[in-house]
Enzyme design. Sequence first.
Site, PDB file in Angstrom:
ATOM      1  N   ASP A   1      11.511  -3.607   3.433  1.00  0.00           N
ATOM      2  CA  ASP A   1      10.448  -3.556   4.768  1.00  0.00           C
ATOM      3  C   ASP A   1      10.550  -4.598   5.596  1.00  0.00           C
ATOM      4  O   ASP A   1      10.199  -5.854   4.964  1.00  0.00           O
ATOM      5  CB  ASP A   1       9.005  -3.292   3.919  1.00  0.00           C
ATOM      6  CG  ASP A   1       8.064  -3.284   5.242  1.00  0.00           C
ATOM      7  OD1 ASP A   1       8.199  -3.260   6.377  1.00  0.00           O
ATOM      8  OD2 ASP A   1       6.725  -3.172   4.692  1.00  0.00           O
TER       9      ASP A   1
ATOM     10  N   LYS B   1       6.283  -5.222  16.279  1.00  0.00           N
ATOM     11  CA  LYS B   1       6.557  -6.826  16.291  1.00  0.00           C
ATOM     12  C   LYS B   1       7.785  -7.037  17.319  1.00  0.00           C
ATOM     13  O   LYS B   1       7.504  -7.468  18.082  1.00  0.00           O
ATOM     14  CB  LYS B   1       6.732  -7.208  14.754  1.00  0.00           C
ATOM     15  CG  LYS B   1       5.458  -7.506  13.896  1.00  0.00           C
ATOM     16  CD  LYS B   1       4.685  -6.570  13.728  1.00  0.00           C
ATOM     17  CE  LYS B   1       3.559  -6.982  12.462  1.00  0.00           C
ATOM     18  NZ  LYS B   1       2.676  -5.887  12.137  1.00  0.00           N
TER      19      LYS B   1
ATOM     20  N   TRP C   1       1.090  -5.413   1.896  1.00  0.00           N
ATOM     21  CA  TRP C   1       1.929  -4.286   2.368  1.00  0.00           C
ATOM     22  C   TRP C   1       2.883  -3.839   1.122  1.00  0.00           C
ATOM     23  O   TRP C   1       3.082  -2.730   0.746  1.00  0.00           O
ATOM     24  CB  TRP C   1       2.693  -4.599   3.416  1.00  0.00           C
ATOM     25  CG  TRP C   1       1.952  -4.842   4.575  1.00  0.00           C
ATOM     26  CD1 TRP C   1       1.781  -6.277   5.375  1.00  0.00           C
ATOM     27  CD2 TRP C   1       0.654  -4.105   5.217  1.00  0.00           C
ATOM     28  NE1 TRP C   1       0.733  -6.117   6.192  1.00  0.00           N
ATOM     29  CE2 TRP C   1       0.158  -4.961   6.377  1.00  0.00           C
ATOM     30  CE3 TRP C   1       0.281  -2.707   5.022  1.00  0.00           C
ATOM     31  CZ2 TRP C   1      -0.956  -4.497   6.727  1.00  0.00           C
ATOM     32  CZ3 TRP C   1      -0.729  -2.320   5.593  1.00  0.00           C
ATOM     33  CH2 TRP C   1      -1.310  -3.182   6.643  1.00  0.00           C
TER      34      TRP C   1
END
Length: 355
Positions: free
Chosen positions: A168, A192, A101
């Site tokens: 992030d 999440k 990511w």
Amino acid sequence: MKDIHNFCAGPSLLPQTVYEQAAHAILNFENTGMSILSISHRSKEFVAVLEEARQLSLALLGLDQKGYVALFLQGGASMEFLRVPYNLMQQKAAYVNTGTWSSKAIEQAQLLGEVQVVASSEDRNFSYIPKNIRVEEAVDYVHFTSNNTIYGTQFYDIPQTKAPLVCDMSSDIYSREFAYDQLDLIYAGAQKNIGSAGVSLIIVKEEILGKTKRVIPQLLDYQEHIAKDSLYHTANVFAVYTCLLNLRWLKQQGGVAAIEQVNNKKAALLYQVIDELDFVSGTAAKEDRSKMNVAFRFKEEQMNRLFDQLCVENQIVNIKGHRSVGGYRASLYNAVSLESVEALTTVLHQMKTLV
């Protein structure tokens, strides 16, 4: 649903009460006689949901009185890979590369300026977190990913810099106490520990915006979304409402500090068993192990079939590792119970008697 032990990396498990309240709202939202799926995103009922969600998202991190604003926007965290440099990059930004990511974030930032990779763990397949990261050079911002879902690593110390710090936090926000007030911009996909998929949370210190002097497309402009109170265009009403329900649940549990204690117990139990058994091993460096995503593999390939069979028998699902790491991955997000972790450790101990 309660009998299934779901370790999905995302979209992740949510508390049972959130499912029940969300399901009821589909039929009758807040006794309005209307479905949450069919109310106006500009109605007073939804505006109240959005405002409470934004306020609670800041308060749970202790950021509600510190110059931050919260936004709920579409596009997932991947949209923020582009939106961050659009809003913050003037010439050069620094990135820490700790996995898939952050690599994708780097690729998007390179479209708008120079990217300096100041630290990376790519040399060992992202199995560790680079240490003692300091960025002394003048850059527009420094970006890192706090938790790496695929590789099972997690930051415990933040990079040191005088530049705005961007993080992030898609897979560990609200799971632990952290130096949130040292971060200038936090973004996270909701799926999440925030809520259901389809929306992202952005928390930004307003003072860092408006300095690029570039023309920013309105959809990508944080200031435009702030001015419109997250309602520049039609909001994802149901996803925002689910986020609110989950944030309320977290507050009822005692907040971030309380849920961190539960998360520590879950991770410690699973890692202890992995370390005790000689036929299984973790894939991440021990000092950098994630408490959200436990990645492990068996030392002999043929053991996978036995483990898969036992997981089916014990209703353990969504535990396969990512293809870039292999093996298995147990995601221990906030709503995953200690009982589910115990069920997994029981299976691992059972394998000891069968091999």
